[in-house]
Design a protein around this motif. Structure first.
Motif, PDB file in Angstrom:
ATOM      1  N   ILE A   1       5.192 -17.976   1.047  1.00 19.49           N
ATOM      2  CA  ILE A   1       6.184 -17.204   1.804  1.00 19.49           C
ATOM      3  C   ILE A   1       6.303 -17.736   3.231  1.00 19.49           C
ATOM      4  O   ILE A   1       7.414 -17.852   3.779  1.00 19.49           O
ATOM      5  N   LEU A   2       5.173 -18.055   3.872  1.00 20.89           N
ATOM      6  CA  LEU A   2       5.220 -18.565   5.244  1.00 20.89           C
ATOM      7  C   LEU A   2       5.985 -19.886   5.343  1.00 20.89           C
ATOM      8  O   LEU A   2       6.831 -20.057   6.226  1.00 20.89           O
ATOM      9  N   VAL A   3       5.694 -20.801   4.457  1.00 23.79           N
ATOM     10  CA  VAL A   3       6.357 -22.105   4.502  1.00 23.79           C
ATOM     11  C   VAL A   3       7.837 -21.964   4.144  1.00 23.79           C
ATOM     12  O   VAL A   3       8.702 -22.591   4.767  1.00 23.79           O
ATOM     13  N   THR A   4       8.167 -21.106   3.183  1.00 20.31           N
ATOM     14  CA  THR A   4       9.562 -20.889   2.812  1.00 20.31           C
ATOM     15  C   THR A   4      10.337 -20.235   3.951  1.00 20.31           C
ATOM     16  O   THR A   4      11.477 -20.610   4.234  1.00 20.31           O
ATOM     17  N   ALA A   5       9.736 -19.259   4.612  1.00 24.06           N
ATOM     18  CA  ALA A   5      10.406 -18.599   5.730  1.00 24.06           C
ATOM     19  C   ALA A   5      10.648 -19.587   6.869  1.00 24.06           C
ATOM     20  O   ALA A   5      11.712 -19.559   7.499  1.00 24.06           O
ATOM     21  N   ASP A   6       9.682 -20.459   7.125  1.00 27.21           N
ATOM     22  CA  ASP A   6       9.868 -21.462   8.171  1.00 27.21           C
ATOM     23  C   ASP A   6      11.023 -22.404   7.825  1.00 27.21           C
ATOM     24  O   ASP A   6      11.863 -22.709   8.673  1.00 27.21           O
ATOM     25  N   ALA A   7      11.081 -22.846   6.585  1.00 23.78           N
ATOM     26  CA  ALA A   7      12.166 -23.745   6.174  1.00 23.78           C
ATOM     27  C   ALA A   7      13.516 -23.038   6.208  1.00 23.78           C
ATOM     28  O   ALA A   7      14.528 -23.636   6.609  1.00 23.78           O
ATOM     29  N   ALA A   8      13.546 -21.761   5.827  1.00 24.57           N
ATOM     30  CA  ALA A   8      14.812 -21.018   5.831  1.00 24.57           C
ATOM     31  C   ALA A   8      15.306 -20.791   7.258  1.00 24.57           C
ATOM     32  O   ALA A   8      16.508 -20.912   7.538  1.00 24.57           O
ATOM     33  N   VAL A   9      14.391 -20.479   8.164  1.00 28.57           N
ATOM     34  CA  VAL A   9      14.792 -20.276   9.565  1.00 28.57           C
ATOM     35  C   VAL A   9      15.262 -21.590  10.170  1.00 28.57           C
ATOM     36  O   VAL A   9      16.252 -21.626  10.910  1.00 28.57           O
ATOM     37  N   ARG A  10      14.609 -22.687   9.866  1.00 29.19           N
ATOM     38  CA  ARG A  10      15.050 -23.994  10.374  1.00 29.19           C
ATOM     39  C   ARG A  10      16.436 -24.350   9.860  1.00 29.19           C
ATOM     40  O   ARG A  10      17.234 -24.939  10.575  1.00 29.19           O
ATOM     41  N   ALA A  11      16.706 -24.010   8.609  1.00 29.62           N
ATOM     42  CA  ALA A  11      18.014 -24.336   8.041  1.00 29.62           C
ATOM     43  C   ALA A  11      19.123 -23.519   8.690  1.00 29.62           C
ATOM     44  O   ALA A  11      20.256 -23.997   8.825  1.00 29.62           O
ATOM     45  N   THR A  12      18.823 -22.295   9.126  1.00 33.11           N
ATOM     46  CA  THR A  12      19.857 -21.468   9.733  1.00 33.11           C
ATOM     47  C   THR A  12      20.045 -21.765  11.214  1.00 33.11           C
ATOM     48  O   THR A  12      21.082 -21.452  11.778  1.00 33.11           O
ATOM     49  N   LEU A  13      19.058 -22.373  11.867  1.00 34.94           N
ATOM     50  CA  LEU A  13      19.143 -22.652  13.298  1.00 34.94           C
ATOM     51  C   LEU A  13      19.526 -24.101  13.596  1.00 34.94           C
ATOM     52  O   LEU A  13      19.080 -24.673  14.576  1.00 34.94           O
ATOM     53  N   VAL A  14      20.388 -24.684  12.790  1.00 33.65           N
ATOM     54  CA  VAL A  14      20.696 -26.107  12.928  1.00 33.65           C
ATOM     55  C   VAL A  14      21.426 -26.398  14.234  1.00 33.65           C
ATOM     56  O   VAL A  14      21.134 -27.337  14.924  1.00 33.65           O
ATOM     57  N   GLY A  15      22.367 -25.606  14.690  1.00 32.11           N
ATOM     58  CA  GLY A  15      23.126 -25.930  15.883  1.00 32.11           C
ATOM     59  C   GLY A  15      22.656 -25.231  17.138  1.00 32.11           C
ATOM     60  O   GLY A  15      23.303 -25.333  18.177  1.00 32.11           O
ATOM     61  N   VAL A  16      21.538 -24.560  17.111  1.00 29.34           N
ATOM     62  CA  VAL A  16      21.083 -23.755  18.242  1.00 29.34           C
ATOM     63  C   VAL A  16      20.423 -24.646  19.284  1.00 29.34           C
ATOM     64  O   VAL A  16      19.654 -25.551  18.966  1.00 29.34           O
TER      65      VAL A  16
ATOM     66  N   ASN B   1       8.489 -31.797  23.580  1.00 29.98           N
ATOM     67  CA  ASN B   1       8.853 -33.038  22.896  1.00 29.98           C
ATOM     68  C   ASN B   1      10.256 -32.982  22.299  1.00 29.98           C
ATOM     69  O   ASN B   1      10.685 -33.923  21.650  1.00 29.98           O
ATOM     70  N   GLY B   2      10.962 -31.871  22.486  1.00 31.83           N
ATOM     71  CA  GLY B   2      12.351 -31.815  22.070  1.00 31.83           C
ATOM     72  C   GLY B   2      12.624 -31.128  20.753  1.00 31.83           C
ATOM     73  O   GLY B   2      13.748 -30.811  20.437  1.00 31.83           O
ATOM     74  N   ARG B   3      11.621 -30.877  19.952  1.00 27.47           N
ATOM     75  CA  ARG B   3      11.849 -30.178  18.689  1.00 27.47           C
ATOM     76  C   ARG B   3      10.679 -29.246  18.390  1.00 27.47           C
ATOM     77  O   ARG B   3       9.529 -29.541  18.741  1.00 27.47           O
ATOM     78  N   PRO B   4      10.949 -28.138  17.745  1.00 27.08           N
ATOM     79  CA  PRO B   4       9.884 -27.158  17.493  1.00 27.08           C
ATOM     80  C   PRO B   4       8.916 -27.629  16.412  1.00 27.08           C
ATOM     81  O   PRO B   4       9.269 -28.414  15.537  1.00 27.08           O
ATOM     82  N   ALA B   5       7.694 -27.139  16.528  1.00 22.93           N
ATOM     83  CA  ALA B   5       6.674 -27.468  15.523  1.00 22.93           C
ATOM     84  C   ALA B   5       6.925 -26.663  14.254  1.00 22.93           C
ATOM     85  O   ALA B   5       7.642 -25.673  14.264  1.00 22.93           O
ATOM     86  N   HIS B   6       6.326 -27.081  13.185  1.00 21.21           N
ATOM     87  CA  HIS B   6       6.446 -26.360  11.916  1.00 21.21           C
ATOM     88  C   HIS B   6       5.483 -25.182  11.942  1.00 21.21           C
ATOM     89  O   HIS B   6       4.338 -25.278  11.494  1.00 21.21           O
ATOM     90  N   SER B   7       5.943 -24.060  12.454  1.00 27.62           N
ATOM     91  CA  SER B   7       5.054 -22.915  12.639  1.00 27.62           C
ATOM     92  C   SER B   7       4.627 -22.297  11.316  1.00 27.62           C
ATOM     93  O   SER B   7       3.517 -21.772  11.205  1.00 27.62           O
ATOM     94  N   GLY B   8       5.483 -22.329  10.294  1.00 30.50           N
ATOM     95  CA  GLY B   8       5.094 -21.793   8.990  1.00 30.50           C
ATOM     96  C   GLY B   8       3.947 -22.584   8.382  1.00 30.50           C
ATOM     97  O   GLY B   8       3.015 -22.018   7.815  1.00 30.50           O
ATOM     98  N   GLY B   9       3.993 -23.892   8.529  1.00 27.02           N
ATOM     99  CA  GLY B   9       2.911 -24.741   8.026  1.00 27.02           C
ATOM    100  C   GLY B   9       1.623 -24.540   8.802  1.00 27.02           C
ATOM    101  O   GLY B   9       0.527 -24.583   8.235  1.00 27.02           O
ATOM    102  N   VAL B  10       1.749 -24.301  10.105  1.00 30.95           N
ATOM    103  CA  VAL B  10       0.563 -24.062  10.927  1.00 30.95           C
ATOM    104  C   VAL B  10      -0.090 -22.751  10.528  1.00 30.95           C
ATOM    105  O   VAL B  10      -1.316 -22.662  10.369  1.00 30.95           O
ATOM    106  N   PHE B  11       0.725 -21.705  10.351  1.00 31.46           N
ATOM    107  CA  PHE B  11       0.169 -20.430   9.907  1.00 31.46           C
ATOM    108  C   PHE B  11      -0.443 -20.558   8.509  1.00 31.46           C
ATOM    109  O   PHE B  11      -1.479 -19.959   8.221  1.00 31.46           O
TER     110      PHE B  11
END
Length: 123
Positions: free
Chosen positions: A44-59, A68-78
């Motif tokens: 669930i954590l990794v899926t939620a991280d991927a889903a949020v990344r997919a929705t925030l493409v133009g933000v 460093n210009g891009r966010p870390a994979h927080s779902g994978g870290v958790f």
């Protein structure tokens, strides 16, 4: 990516883990059911991280938040933290189960005495 399939799979795995914790008598199988629940949370954590990344493409990304210009994979870290927690839980849980087996020669959860009885000490 359609996030429904991993969410449903995670929910089913978590439900199977809850069923295993509630219905099993063997302590080893209860620990395995807890591991199944923790792996469902990882999914669930990794899926939620991927889903949020997919929705925030133009933000616009905040420059102070991500140097460093891009966010870390927080779902994978958790999920990594959950894996570490699961490893520690298995180590402590198996040590307790093995010690109980050495003392009683059984690992049935419903036969474990949770309180100290003075009559058993005097025998």
């Amino acid at each position: 990516m359609h996030a429904v399939i991993p969410y449903v799979t995670g929910a089913l795995l978590f439900g199977l883990g809850v069923y295993g914790v509630l219905r099993r008598r063997n302590a080893i199988l209860v620990l395995m059911a807890v591991e199944l629940m923790l792996n469902a949370v990882n999914l669930i954590l990794v899926t939620a991280d991927a889903a949020v990344r997919a929705t925030l493409v133009g933000v616009q990304i905040e420059s102070w938040a991500y140097p460093n210009g891009r966010p870390a994979h927080s779902g994978g870290v958790f999920a990594l933290f959950v894996i570490v927690l699961a490893a520690a839980e298995v180590g402590v849980g198996l040590a307790i189960v093995l010690q109980y087996y050495r003392m009683r020669r059984a690992v049935h959860v419903d036969e474990v005495a949770l309180h100290h009885d003075d009559e058993q000490v005097s025998r």
